[in-house]
Design a protein around this motif. Structure first.
Motif, PDB file in Angstrom:
ATOM      1  N   ILE A   1       8.785  67.893  -9.659  1.00  0.00           N
ATOM      2  CA  ILE A   1       9.669  67.624 -10.797  1.00  0.00           C
ATOM      3  C   ILE A   1       9.777  66.119 -11.004  1.00  0.00           C
ATOM      4  N   ALA A   2       9.960  65.394  -9.900  1.00  0.00           N
ATOM      5  CA  ALA A   2      10.046  63.928  -9.976  1.00  0.00           C
ATOM      6  C   ALA A   2       8.737  63.329 -10.458  1.00  0.00           C
ATOM      7  N   VAL A   3       7.610  63.909 -10.052  1.00  0.00           N
ATOM      8  CA  VAL A   3       6.297  63.415 -10.493  1.00  0.00           C
ATOM      9  C   VAL A   3       6.190  63.486 -12.019  1.00  0.00           C
ATOM     10  N   GLY A   4       6.626  64.607 -12.596  1.00  0.00           N
ATOM     11  CA  GLY A   4       6.582  64.768 -14.044  1.00  0.00           C
ATOM     12  C   GLY A   4       7.432  63.728 -14.767  1.00  0.00           C
ATOM     13  N   ILE A   5       8.637  63.499 -14.268  1.00  0.00           N
ATOM     14  CA  ILE A   5       9.524  62.510 -14.895  1.00  0.00           C
ATOM     15  C   ILE A   5       8.966  61.109 -14.683  1.00  0.00           C
ATOM     16  N   GLY A   6       8.293  60.888 -13.561  1.00  0.00           N
ATOM     17  CA  GLY A   6       7.653  59.597 -13.306  1.00  0.00           C
ATOM     18  C   GLY A   6       6.559  59.297 -14.323  1.00  0.00           C
ATOM     19  N   VAL A   7       5.787  60.319 -14.704  1.00  0.00           N
ATOM     20  CA  VAL A   7       4.758  60.143 -15.740  1.00  0.00           C
ATOM     21  C   VAL A   7       5.409  59.805 -17.076  1.00  0.00           C
ATOM     22  N   ALA A   8       6.511  60.504 -17.397  1.00  0.00           N
ATOM     23  CA  ALA A   8       7.234  60.208 -18.644  1.00  0.00           C
ATOM     24  C   ALA A   8       7.713  58.760 -18.655  1.00  0.00           C
ATOM     25  N   ALA A   9       8.200  58.279 -17.503  1.00  0.00           N
ATOM     26  CA  ALA A   9       8.661  56.892 -17.398  1.00  0.00           C
ATOM     27  C   ALA A   9       7.497  55.920 -17.621  1.00  0.00           C
ATOM     28  N   THR A  10       6.349  56.209 -17.014  1.00  0.00           N
ATOM     29  CA  THR A  10       5.174  55.341 -17.174  1.00  0.00           C
ATOM     30  C   THR A  10       4.765  55.232 -18.640  1.00  0.00           C
ATOM     31  N   VAL A  11       4.658  56.381 -19.302  1.00  0.00           N
ATOM     32  CA  VAL A  11       4.181  56.414 -20.694  1.00  0.00           C
ATOM     33  C   VAL A  11       5.173  55.717 -21.618  1.00  0.00           C
ATOM     34  N   ARG A  12       6.446  56.062 -21.490  1.00  0.00           N
ATOM     35  CA  ARG A  12       7.433  55.528 -22.436  1.00  0.00           C
ATOM     36  C   ARG A  12       7.707  54.047 -22.195  1.00  0.00           C
ATOM     37  N   VAL A  13       7.703  53.621 -20.942  1.00  0.00           N
ATOM     38  CA  VAL A  13       7.850  52.193 -20.645  1.00  0.00           C
ATOM     39  C   VAL A  13       6.621  51.434 -21.151  1.00  0.00           C
ATOM     40  N   GLY A  14       5.425  52.026 -20.946  1.00  0.00           N
ATOM     41  CA  GLY A  14       4.195  51.404 -21.441  1.00  0.00           C
ATOM     42  C   GLY A  14       4.195  51.253 -22.954  1.00  0.00           C
ATOM     43  N   ASN A  15       4.715  52.279 -23.666  1.00  0.00           N
ATOM     44  CA  ASN A  15       4.827  52.192 -25.129  1.00  0.00           C
ATOM     45  C   ASN A  15       5.700  51.015 -25.558  1.00  0.00           C
ATOM     46  N   GLN A  16       6.875  50.905 -24.931  1.00  0.00           N
ATOM     47  CA  GLN A  16       7.813  49.839 -25.309  1.00  0.00           C
ATOM     48  C   GLN A  16       7.291  48.465 -24.904  1.00  0.00           C
ATOM     49  N   LYS A  17       6.519  48.414 -23.832  1.00  0.00           N
ATOM     50  CA  LYS A  17       5.904  47.145 -23.444  1.00  0.00           C
ATOM     51  C   LYS A  17       4.928  46.680 -24.523  1.00  0.00           C
ATOM     52  N   GLY A  18       4.156  47.642 -25.061  1.00  0.00           N
ATOM     53  CA  GLY A  18       3.218  47.306 -26.127  1.00  0.00           C
ATOM     54  C   GLY A  18       3.926  46.800 -27.376  1.00  0.00           C
ATOM     55  N   LEU A  19       5.135  47.336 -27.630  1.00  0.00           N
ATOM     56  CA  LEU A  19       5.930  46.913 -28.787  1.00  0.00           C
ATOM     57  C   LEU A  19       6.744  45.655 -28.497  1.00  0.00           C
ATOM     58  N   LYS A  20       6.774  45.261 -27.207  1.00  0.00           N
ATOM     59  CA  LYS A  20       7.563  44.107 -26.745  1.00  0.00           C
ATOM     60  C   LYS A  20       9.052  44.282 -27.024  1.00  0.00           C
ATOM     61  N   ASN A  21       9.500  45.550 -26.987  1.00  0.00           N
ATOM     62  CA  ASN A  21      10.917  45.870 -27.194  1.00  0.00           C
ATOM     63  C   ASN A  21      11.546  46.116 -25.820  1.00  0.00           C
ATOM     64  N   TYR A  22      11.942  45.061 -25.147  1.00  0.00           N
ATOM     65  CA  TYR A  22      12.324  45.152 -23.737  1.00  0.00           C
ATOM     66  C   TYR A  22      13.722  45.737 -23.529  1.00  0.00           C
ATOM     67  N   VAL A  23      14.616  45.567 -24.510  1.00  0.00           N
ATOM     68  CA  VAL A  23      15.946  46.182 -24.402  1.00  0.00           C
ATOM     69  C   VAL A  23      15.807  47.703 -24.451  1.00  0.00           C
ATOM     70  N   GLU A  24      14.994  48.190 -25.398  1.00  0.00           N
ATOM     71  CA  GLU A  24      14.753  49.630 -25.514  1.00  0.00           C
ATOM     72  C   GLU A  24      13.980  50.146 -24.297  1.00  0.00           C
ATOM     73  N   LEU A  25      13.059  49.347 -23.817  1.00  0.00           N
ATOM     74  CA  LEU A  25      12.279  49.697 -22.616  1.00  0.00           C
ATOM     75  C   LEU A  25      13.222  49.984 -21.445  1.00  0.00           C
ATOM     76  N   ARG A  26      14.174  49.100 -21.253  1.00  0.00           N
ATOM     77  CA  ARG A  26      15.118  49.245 -20.133  1.00  0.00           C
ATOM     78  C   ARG A  26      16.007  50.483 -20.312  1.00  0.00           C
ATOM     79  N   ARG A  27      16.461  50.708 -21.551  1.00  0.00           N
ATOM     80  CA  ARG A  27      17.311  51.875 -21.819  1.00  0.00           C
ATOM     81  C   ARG A  27      16.554  53.180 -21.547  1.00  0.00           C
ATOM     82  N   ILE A  28      15.312  53.255 -22.023  1.00  0.00           N
ATOM     83  CA  ILE A  28      14.501  54.462 -21.831  1.00  0.00           C
ATOM     84  C   ILE A  28      14.190  54.671 -20.348  1.00  0.00           C
ATOM     85  N   ALA A  29      13.864  53.590 -19.651  1.00  0.00           N
ATOM     86  CA  ALA A  29      13.584  53.708 -18.213  1.00  0.00           C
ATOM     87  C   ALA A  29      14.799  54.247 -17.468  1.00  0.00           C
ATOM     88  N   PHE A  30      15.962  53.696 -17.764  1.00  0.00           N
ATOM     89  CA  PHE A  30      17.178  54.143 -17.077  1.00  0.00           C
ATOM     90  C   PHE A  30      17.526  55.582 -17.431  1.00  0.00           C
TER      91      PHE A  30
END
Length: 452
Positions: A288-317
């Motif tokens: 279960i944690a592995v699946g959520i870890g993949v979601a964190a990788t993808v969504r953090v990677g998306n926000q990194k590409g957009l350089k939206n670091y406030v949103e990146l942090r919110r989504i990661a948390f």
């Protein structure tokens, strides 16, 4: 803290995570079915598959860890809308995972003599060798599949790898029944039959995912084959620089748990059996944690590409809080069912008693294990892998293993001591990785604010 701004993301996180969870749990389920089917042949045969898989699994964890580098790079290029960049990352990544599969096969093949030097009964080793050879060869199609899987994960299309895994699992179960026991027109091949079933199912998995992706318009631009003059050293280097430390992270964690199995074996058969039961149950919830870890990788990677670091942090948390809630439920479940769950594996009262005590510790480290896995996923999304590799090494081998050995062997707490050591390692990892993520994201936000 306004909790709703994090919980509102749970739906999006689970949309990505659920197919990964199902695929991972499917692999575990088939492994369990394999054990049951081979177990019907006898304890020697079951011991032979366990021996062969123990070495292959360590190599597999390194290969899968390496392939994880593809996902954050694809997620970043996807958010940038750069298909050509994404195609180059995918094609170079697929090339590297294929090479990795061949290297792993050759490495495992030449490592074969080690099976004779692990203090195992001779009849177990004799049965394990042909099984081991075929399973080692199946690393090639499995690593090719990993290239495709991490590609689709990076594009937030996690369901296709899940479909491929489900189909492969069905093929594996059917072939195992036919080839292990010799049903209908098929010969009775016993352990070799189980290995052939695994090999064919992994080849089928590659063909299935390729055919599905080739018929989807979204993926066609990425599937244009890489020409020799398009191979770029800098792209290969970028993937290797991310993949190698990630592989080490997997090796450090898997290595500690493998060491715990060997250490438990020195305390006797009952202690080792109880250790295996607790590990099997903890591994199931970890998916279960592995699946959520993949979601964190993808969504953090998306926000990194957009350089939206406030949103990146919110989504990661939001992913960190989600895994905390889910693993808390498993913790309560382990505590309430600690005397019942071991009954699914054995009726030996002494083994059940030991396993029950281990599940109390497992209940405690559900939180640590889940959080460290998802925070690692977030750090991969940031493409930060070198320092996390050092932190995981410190947590598992500088802190965790000495505690396992001291409590288990010196203080003679045996398996309970080992599991307290595992709890210490996972908690240390979770704390250090969280501080790392917190530091990096705050730094990115402040730096970005200073340039806007």
């Amino acid at each position: 803290m306004n909790l709703e701004k994090y919980t509102s993301e749970f739906k999006n996180n689970l949309k990505l995570a659920t197919p990964v969870m199902i695929g991972s749990l499917g692999h575990l389920l088939v492994g369990l079915i394999d054990d049951i089917m081979v177990g019907r042949l006898g304890p020697v045969e079951l011991a032979a598959t366990s021996l062969g898989n123990s070495i292959v699994f360590i190599a597999l964890s390194i290969g899968i860890g390496f392939s994880f580098a593809i996902t954050p790079l694809l997620a970043e290029s996807d958010s940038e809308g750069d298909e050509n960049k994404g195609r180059l990352i995918f094609q170079h990544g697929l090339l590297l995972t294929t090479i990795m599969g061949v290297v792993m096969f050759v490495f495992l093949f030449f490592l074969k003599p080690i099976l004779y030097h692990l203090n195992q009964p001779e009849e177990v080793v004799v049965l394990a060798i042909p099984y081991y050879e075929i399973i080692a060869f199946s690393m090639i199609p499995l690593m090719i599949f990993q290239g495709f899987k991490q590609f689709t994960d990076g594009l937030s299309q996690t369901k296709y790898a899940m479909y491929a895994t489900i189909v492969a699992n069905i093929i594996n179960v059917v072939l195992n029944f036919a080839l292990i026991y010799g049903l209908w027109i098929f010969p009775r091949l016993e352990l070799v039959g189980a290995a052939i079933g695994t090999l064919i199912s992994r080849v089928a998995m590659v063909f299935f995912i390729y055919i599905v992706l080739a018929n989807k318009e979204k993926f066609k631009p990425y599937l244009i084959r890489l020409k020799f003059n398009e191979i770029k050293k800098e792209v290969l280097k970028k993937i290797v620089n991310l993949g190698f430390p990630t592989a080490l992270q997997m090796l450090f964690e898997v290595g500690l748990f493998a060491a715990s199995v060997l250490l438990a074996g020195t305390y006797g058969a009952f202690s080792q059996a109880a250790n295996q039961i607790a590990l099997k149950l903890a591994s199931t919830t970890f998916m279960i944690a592995v699946g959520i870890g993949v979601a964190a990788t993808v969504r953090v990677g998306n926000q990194k590409g957009l350089k939206n670091y406030v949103e990146l942090r919110r989504i990661a948390f939001s992913n960190f809080i989600l895994v905390f809630f889910m693993m808390s439920m498993f913790s309560v479940g382990f505590l309430l069912l600690k005397d019942i769950l071991p009954l699914a594996f054995t009726d030996n009262l002494e083994v059940i008693q030991i396993a029950s005590s281990l599940l109390i510790v497992a209940a405690l480290f559900q939180l640590s294990d889940g959080i460290q896995a998802v925070v690692l996923g977030g750090l991969r999304g940031l493409q930060d892998v070198n320092i996390p590799s050092l932190l995981t090494f410190m947590a598992y081998w500088v802190i965790g293993f000495p505690v396992c050995y001291y409590l288990g062997t010196i203080l003679k707490m045996e398996s309970l001591g080992i599991w307290i050591g595992l709890l210490t390692a996972l908690t240390s990892s979770a704390v250090m990785l969280f501080f790392r993520f917190n530091y990096l994201t705050n730094k990115l936000i402040h730096k970005n604010n200073g340039t806007t």
